[in-house]
Design a protein around this motif. Sequence first.
Motif, PDB file in Angstrom:
ATOM      1  N   ARG A   1       3.457  10.048   5.482  1.00 32.78           N
ATOM      2  CA  ARG A   1       2.767   9.276   4.456  1.00 32.78           C
ATOM      3  C   ARG A   1       3.689   8.130   4.076  1.00 32.78           C
ATOM      4  O   ARG A   1       4.746   8.338   3.457  1.00 32.78           O
ATOM      5  CB  ARG A   1       2.447  10.155   3.241  1.00 32.78           C
ATOM      6  CG  ARG A   1       1.463  11.277   3.522  1.00 32.78           C
ATOM      7  CD  ARG A   1       1.202  12.139   2.281  1.00 32.78           C
ATOM      8  NE  ARG A   1       2.440  12.743   1.782  1.00 32.78           N
ATOM      9  CZ  ARG A   1       2.990  13.842   2.288  1.00 32.78           C
ATOM     10  NH1 ARG A   1       2.423  14.457   3.324  1.00 32.78           N
ATOM     11  NH2 ARG A   1       4.105  14.331   1.770  1.00 32.78           N
TER      12      ARG A   1
ATOM     13  N   ALA B   1       4.556   4.822   2.028  1.00 36.56           N
ATOM     14  CA  ALA B   1       4.267   4.040   0.815  1.00 36.56           C
ATOM     15  C   ALA B   1       4.934   2.689   0.968  1.00 36.56           C
ATOM     16  O   ALA B   1       6.131   2.610   1.244  1.00 36.56           O
ATOM     17  CB  ALA B   1       4.800   4.757  -0.421  1.00 36.56           C
TER      18      ALA B   1
ATOM     19  N   ASP C   1      -0.392  -7.746   0.269  1.00 37.00           N
ATOM     20  CA  ASP C   1      -0.744  -6.954   1.436  1.00 37.00           C
ATOM     21  C   ASP C   1      -1.183  -7.907   2.551  1.00 37.00           C
ATOM     22  O   ASP C   1      -1.353  -9.111   2.343  1.00 37.00           O
ATOM     23  CB  ASP C   1      -1.880  -5.989   1.074  1.00 37.00           C
ATOM     24  CG  ASP C   1      -2.074  -4.903   2.105  1.00 37.00           C
ATOM     25  OD1 ASP C   1      -1.232  -4.782   3.009  1.00 37.00           O
ATOM     26  OD2 ASP C   1      -3.071  -4.168   1.996  1.00 37.00           O
TER      27      ASP C   1
ATOM     28  N   GLU D   1      -1.782  -2.905   7.542  1.00 37.45           N
ATOM     29  CA  GLU D   1      -2.816  -1.882   7.627  1.00 37.45           C
ATOM     30  C   GLU D   1      -2.977  -1.351   9.049  1.00 37.45           C
ATOM     31  O   GLU D   1      -3.585  -0.308   9.264  1.00 37.45           O
ATOM     32  CB  GLU D   1      -4.156  -2.454   7.145  1.00 37.45           C
ATOM     33  CG  GLU D   1      -4.140  -2.969   5.710  1.00 37.45           C
ATOM     34  CD  GLU D   1      -3.998  -1.862   4.686  1.00 37.45           C
ATOM     35  OE1 GLU D   1      -4.147  -0.683   5.055  1.00 37.45           O
ATOM     36  OE2 GLU D   1      -3.726  -2.167   3.518  1.00 37.45           O
TER      37      GLU D   1
ATOM     38  N   ASP E   1      -2.078   2.365   9.579  1.00 36.66           N
ATOM     39  CA  ASP E   1      -2.859   3.460   8.997  1.00 36.66           C
ATOM     40  C   ASP E   1      -3.720   4.154  10.054  1.00 36.66           C
ATOM     41  O   ASP E   1      -4.455   3.511  10.799  1.00 36.66           O
ATOM     42  CB  ASP E   1      -3.742   2.920   7.873  1.00 36.66           C
ATOM     43  CG  ASP E   1      -4.327   4.034   7.022  1.00 36.66           C
ATOM     44  OD1 ASP E   1      -3.631   5.044   6.841  1.00 36.66           O
ATOM     45  OD2 ASP E   1      -5.460   3.874   6.555  1.00 36.66           O
TER      46      ASP E   1
ATOM     47  N   ARG F   1      -0.449   8.198   7.642  1.00 33.25           N
ATOM     48  CA  ARG F   1      -1.146   7.583   6.523  1.00 33.25           C
ATOM     49  C   ARG F   1      -0.301   6.443   5.962  1.00 33.25           C
ATOM     50  O   ARG F   1       0.927   6.511   5.931  1.00 33.25           O
ATOM     51  CB  ARG F   1      -1.424   8.609   5.416  1.00 33.25           C
ATOM     52  CG  ARG F   1      -2.252   9.801   5.853  1.00 33.25           C
ATOM     53  CD  ARG F   1      -3.550   9.391   6.513  1.00 33.25           C
ATOM     54  NE  ARG F   1      -4.375   8.563   5.619  1.00 33.25           N
ATOM     55  CZ  ARG F   1      -5.430   7.879   6.018  1.00 33.25           C
ATOM     56  NH1 ARG F   1      -5.790   7.882   7.293  1.00 33.25           N
ATOM     57  NH2 ARG F   1      -6.123   7.178   5.149  1.00 33.25           N
TER      58      ARG F   1
ATOM     59  N   ARG G   1      -0.214   3.629   2.587  1.00 33.86           N
ATOM     60  CA  ARG G   1      -0.789   3.179   1.317  1.00 33.86           C
ATOM     61  C   ARG G   1       0.021   2.012   0.773  1.00 33.86           C
ATOM     62  O   ARG G   1       1.252   2.078   0.670  1.00 33.86           O
ATOM     63  CB  ARG G   1      -0.823   4.301   0.293  1.00 33.86           C
ATOM     64  CG  ARG G   1      -1.472   3.873  -1.036  1.00 33.86           C
ATOM     65  CD  ARG G   1      -1.694   5.040  -1.963  1.00 33.86           C
ATOM     66  NE  ARG G   1      -2.660   5.995  -1.396  1.00 33.86           N
ATOM     67  CZ  ARG G   1      -3.007   7.126  -1.998  1.00 33.86           C
ATOM     68  NH1 ARG G   1      -2.476   7.459  -3.166  1.00 33.86           N
ATOM     69  NH2 ARG G   1      -3.882   7.939  -1.437  1.00 33.86           N
ATOM     70  N   TYR G   2      -0.698   0.943   0.456  1.00 34.19           N
ATOM     71  CA  TYR G   2      -0.084  -0.264  -0.114  1.00 34.19           C
ATOM     72  C   TYR G   2      -0.053  -0.160  -1.633  1.00 34.19           C
ATOM     73  O   TYR G   2      -1.057   0.176  -2.264  1.00 34.19           O
ATOM     74  CB  TYR G   2      -0.884  -1.488   0.332  1.00 34.19           C
ATOM     75  CG  TYR G   2      -0.550  -2.763  -0.416  1.00 34.19           C
ATOM     76  CD1 TYR G   2       0.688  -3.373  -0.266  1.00 34.19           C
ATOM     77  CD2 TYR G   2      -1.490  -3.347  -1.269  1.00 34.19           C
ATOM     78  CE1 TYR G   2       0.997  -4.542  -0.944  1.00 34.19           C
ATOM     79  CE2 TYR G   2      -1.197  -4.518  -1.949  1.00 34.19           C
ATOM     80  CZ  TYR G   2       0.048  -5.105  -1.786  1.00 34.19           C
ATOM     81  OH  TYR G   2       0.346  -6.261  -2.466  1.00 34.19           O
ATOM     82  N   PHE G   3       1.107  -0.448  -2.219  1.00 39.11           N
ATOM     83  CA  PHE G   3       1.271  -0.479  -3.673  1.00 39.11           C
ATOM     84  C   PHE G   3       1.524  -1.928  -4.087  1.00 39.11           C
ATOM     85  O   PHE G   3       2.529  -2.536  -3.662  1.00 39.11           O
ATOM     86  CB  PHE G   3       2.444   0.414  -4.104  1.00 39.11           C
ATOM     87  CG  PHE G   3       2.181   1.891  -3.937  1.00 39.11           C
ATOM     88  CD1 PHE G   3       1.842   2.680  -5.025  1.00 39.11           C
ATOM     89  CD2 PHE G   3       2.259   2.490  -2.683  1.00 39.11           C
ATOM     90  CE1 PHE G   3       1.596   4.037  -4.879  1.00 39.11           C
ATOM     91  CE2 PHE G   3       2.014   3.841  -2.522  1.00 39.11           C
ATOM     92  CZ  PHE G   3       1.684   4.614  -3.621  1.00 39.11           C
TER      93      PHE G   3
ATOM     94  N   ASN H   1       2.195   2.327 -10.920  1.00 34.81           N
ATOM     95  CA  ASN H   1       2.509   2.491  -9.497  1.00 34.81           C
ATOM     96  C   ASN H   1       3.323   3.755  -9.244  1.00 34.81           C
ATOM     97  O   ASN H   1       3.096   4.482  -8.277  1.00 34.81           O
ATOM     98  CB  ASN H   1       3.283   1.272  -8.978  1.00 34.81           C
ATOM     99  CG  ASN H   1       2.375   0.161  -8.488  1.00 34.81           C
ATOM    100  OD1 ASN H   1       1.236   0.418  -8.093  1.00 34.81           O
ATOM    101  ND2 ASN H   1       2.859  -1.059  -8.492  1.00 34.81           N
TER     102      ASN H   1
ATOM    103  N   LYS I   1       1.188   6.871  -9.348  1.00 37.26           N
ATOM    104  CA  LYS I   1       0.438   7.014  -8.099  1.00 37.26           C
ATOM    105  C   LYS I   1       1.363   7.442  -6.959  1.00 37.26           C
ATOM    106  O   LYS I   1       0.978   8.235  -6.088  1.00 37.26           O
ATOM    107  CB  LYS I   1      -0.236   5.681  -7.742  1.00 37.26           C
ATOM    108  CG  LYS I   1      -1.368   5.289  -8.677  1.00 37.26           C
ATOM    109  CD  LYS I   1      -1.967   3.951  -8.249  1.00 37.26           C
ATOM    110  CE  LYS I   1      -3.121   3.543  -9.167  1.00 37.26           C
ATOM    111  NZ  LYS I   1      -3.664   2.214  -8.788  1.00 37.26           N
TER     112      LYS I   1
ATOM    113  N   TYR J   1       1.110  10.677  -4.458  1.00 39.96           N
ATOM    114  CA  TYR J   1       1.040  10.441  -3.005  1.00 39.96           C
ATOM    115  C   TYR J   1       2.130  11.198  -2.256  1.00 39.96           C
ATOM    116  O   TYR J   1       1.932  11.634  -1.125  1.00 39.96           O
ATOM    117  CB  TYR J   1       1.159   8.936  -2.758  1.00 39.96           C
ATOM    118  CG  TYR J   1       0.997   8.493  -1.326  1.00 39.96           C
ATOM    119  CD1 TYR J   1      -0.115   8.844  -0.575  1.00 39.96           C
ATOM    120  CD2 TYR J   1       1.963   7.685  -0.727  1.00 39.96           C
ATOM    121  CE1 TYR J   1      -0.260   8.404   0.734  1.00 39.96           C
ATOM    122  CE2 TYR J   1       1.828   7.238   0.574  1.00 39.96           C
ATOM    123  CZ  TYR J   1       0.716   7.603   1.306  1.00 39.96           C
ATOM    124  OH  TYR J   1       0.570   7.166   2.598  1.00 39.96           O
TER     125      TYR J   1
END
Length: 430
Positions: free
Chosen positions: A151, A153, A159, A164, A167, A172, A174-176, A185, A188, A192
Amino acid sequence: MGERRLEVIRHFLAARYGRRFRTREELRRYQEKMVLRQMAYLRVHSPYFRAIQVHSMAEFYALPEMNKQFMMEHFNELNCVGVDRDTALAIAMDGEKKRQFQEKLGSISVGLSSGTSGARGLFLISDAERALWAGTVLAKFLPRGHLLGHRIAFFLRADNNLYETIDSRAIRFRYFDMIRDMEENMAKLERYQPTILVAPPSVLLCIAAGIQAGRLRIVPQRVIAVAEVLTAEDAERLREVFGLPVIHQAYQCTEGFLGYVCECGNFHLNEELVFIERAYLDERRFVPIVTDFTRKSQPIVRYRLNDILVEQRGRCACGNPATMIRKIEGREDDIFYFPGRLRDEVPVFPDFISRCVIYAEGMVNYKVVQDGKSHVTVYLERQTPELQEAVEREFERLAEKMQFYCPKLTFQMYQNDWQRKMKRVERRLD
């Protein structure tokens, strides 16, 4: 989409297991072959290069250097995909304002880069180039023996479709968004539970402070610093907080994926993808002049960066013969200049300026700005007379050693600005 995933896997395998160079000379021969092949491609596909003959490295070295201003002024003639600069700018700026970064021009992704200089740049990347980037990045940074189930981060100012690409079901992503509240943030981020954390050093330090204060509980297997210069002192603090032997770095900018920290903890230039000439400032420091021989949409040819890299001699235990650098020290335009005792002015590299502050015990966050010919503002996270006196003493010692007149120092409180890249040392003169 399935075909693109296969492309990512192909590039991953090539980057991790395929491109192996035993010697520096073998790597050099490969680079020169790829540079000349790239110039032949550009002569057919780039209007700017159509009339330029390059059949040898001697002719290549005779080409003029580029920079960000040149790239923006000649954007339409340079790019190989017929993209109009103003159209691309409008899409990129609209995406930043709306915080939506998925729009493309056909198969071309568009992005803005402000860089640490503040000058706006525009970059293009095709779907094929996205696959190459993603495969190479994963090859350089995924832990060996543990490739799937990660995962990731990713914290950044903006972004892009480029990121992407990573992904998938296996990994996985995920963009913060750094423009959002950092406490939100971090909440989250804890939900995550990333196995790989990628962020600018300023954000990593904020996350580290949250962990130390007990407000955040994450245990990433790998931490990767991007977008800003990571100082040795900040890297040491991050290693301690995250309990990791190495804080990895990705030297990634508009001009390409230029470098990375290997498993041994050494910083390599990514010379499998880019050819880098060196404009030396002294025996070890140099400014890179970059040619990316993989970019087909937007040519990067003899592009002079402002970064100051410090060379590291020797050969890495990982076996990679690519150039090692000890650190990215800062930018060429952030060298301080002070009136000299024996000559008109004395240049002082950012590393020497940083040491005037970090030698003061207990220093964590700081910034030093030359905002006058003989004036420097020092931003400190903690303001005490003892700390200020310690910094002043270090500046006086440096001035004596390097024979310049010590500037007047003004002290102010340090504050993070998430909308700007963190620079510990900055020259800000009109």
